[in-house]
Design a protein around this motif. Structure first.
Motif, mmCIF file in Angstrom:
data_model
loop_
_atom_site.group_PDB
_atom_site.id
_atom_site.type_symbol
_atom_site.label_atom_id
_atom_site.label_comp_id
_atom_site.label_asym_id
_atom_site.label_seq_id
_atom_site.Cartn_x
_atom_site.Cartn_y
_atom_site.Cartn_z
ATOM 1 N N SER A 33 3.617 11.020 1.702
ATOM 2 C CA SER A 33 2.451 11.756 1.240
ATOM 3 C C SER A 33 2.142 11.384 -0.197
ATOM 4 O O SER A 33 2.930 10.735 -0.867
ATOM 5 C CB SER A 33 2.686 13.260 1.365
ATOM 6 O OG SER A 33 3.833 13.625 0.640
ATOM 7 N N LYS A 34 1.002 11.839 -0.654
ATOM 8 C CA LYS A 34 0.565 11.548 -2.022
ATOM 9 C C LYS A 34 0.966 12.680 -2.958
ATOM 10 O O LYS A 34 1.355 13.746 -2.523
ATOM 11 C CB LYS A 34 -0.948 11.375 -2.056
ATOM 12 C CG LYS A 34 -1.435 10.215 -1.236
ATOM 13 C CD LYS A 34 -2.934 10.139 -1.289
ATOM 14 C CE LYS A 34 -3.424 9.010 -0.395
ATOM 15 N NZ LYS A 34 -4.873 8.934 -0.363
ATOM 16 N N ASN B 90 0.865 -1.168 0.000
ATOM 17 C CA ASN B 90 0.000 0.000 0.000
ATOM 18 C C ASN B 90 0.913 1.232 0.000
ATOM 19 O O ASN B 90 1.638 1.465 0.971
ATOM 20 C CB ASN B 90 -0.887 -0.020 1.242
ATOM 21 C CG ASN B 90 -1.856 1.133 1.265
ATOM 22 O OD1 ASN B 90 -1.646 2.169 0.626
ATOM 23 N ND2 ASN B 90 -2.930 0.965 2.013
ATOM 24 N N ASP C 244 0.351 4.213 0.468
ATOM 25 C CA ASP C 244 0.083 5.136 1.575
ATOM 26 C C ASP C 244 0.883 4.776 2.827
ATOM 27 O O ASP C 244 1.152 5.630 3.665
ATOM 28 C CB ASP C 244 -1.410 5.155 1.922
ATOM 29 C CG ASP C 244 -2.246 5.762 0.804
ATOM 30 O OD1 ASP C 244 -1.687 6.535 -0.002
ATOM 31 O OD2 ASP C 244 -3.438 5.446 0.732
#
Length: 126
Positions: free
Chosen positions: A90-91, A83, A85
């Motif tokens: 951060s994205k 994952n 995330d």
């Protein structure tokens, strides 16, 4: 297009680094850190994923053409579902910083490859 020009310039930079390390008789190792996007489920559908794939192919080709240049494609050696995330802080397109968990994961993944590379290099210079 700008993308093709960027890929071309990137290849020229890698070619230059290969020539410099070859002239100095030192090995050159490049390790691919997967982008957050590459860890997603629909990665093949993305334009950015195709660009990254093209870049990895270029690095593989350079490694095949030059004996002292090695490319370790950690994207293809993940071997697990991740994952993004949990691995990255951060994205977003410009945020590729690993979290503490991500740093531990990546270090664990690349350590065997780096150890092999260093041992082979040592063997060549002893």
């Amino acid at each position: 297009s700008d993308i093709h020009e960027s890929l071309y310039l990137s290849e020229l930079h890698f070619q230059q680094m290969v020539q410099m390390t070859k002239a100095a008789d030192i090995p050159f190792l490049v390790i691919w850190l997967p982008a957050p996007l590459e860890l997603g489920s629909n990665v093949q559908d993305s334009v950015l994923a195709k660009i990254l794939s093209t870049h990895r192919k270029m690095l593989k080709r350079l490694a095949a053409e030059h004996s002292k240049f090695e490319f370790w494609d950690s994207f293809n050696n993940i071997g697990e579902k991740l994952n993004a995330d949990h691995i990255f802080l951060s994205k977003g397109l410009n945020n590729y910083h690993l979290s503490a968990k991500g740093s531990r994961w990546f270090a664990k993944k690349i350590t065997p490859g780096i150890n092999s590379f260093l041992m082979a290099t040592l063997k060549d210079h002893i």
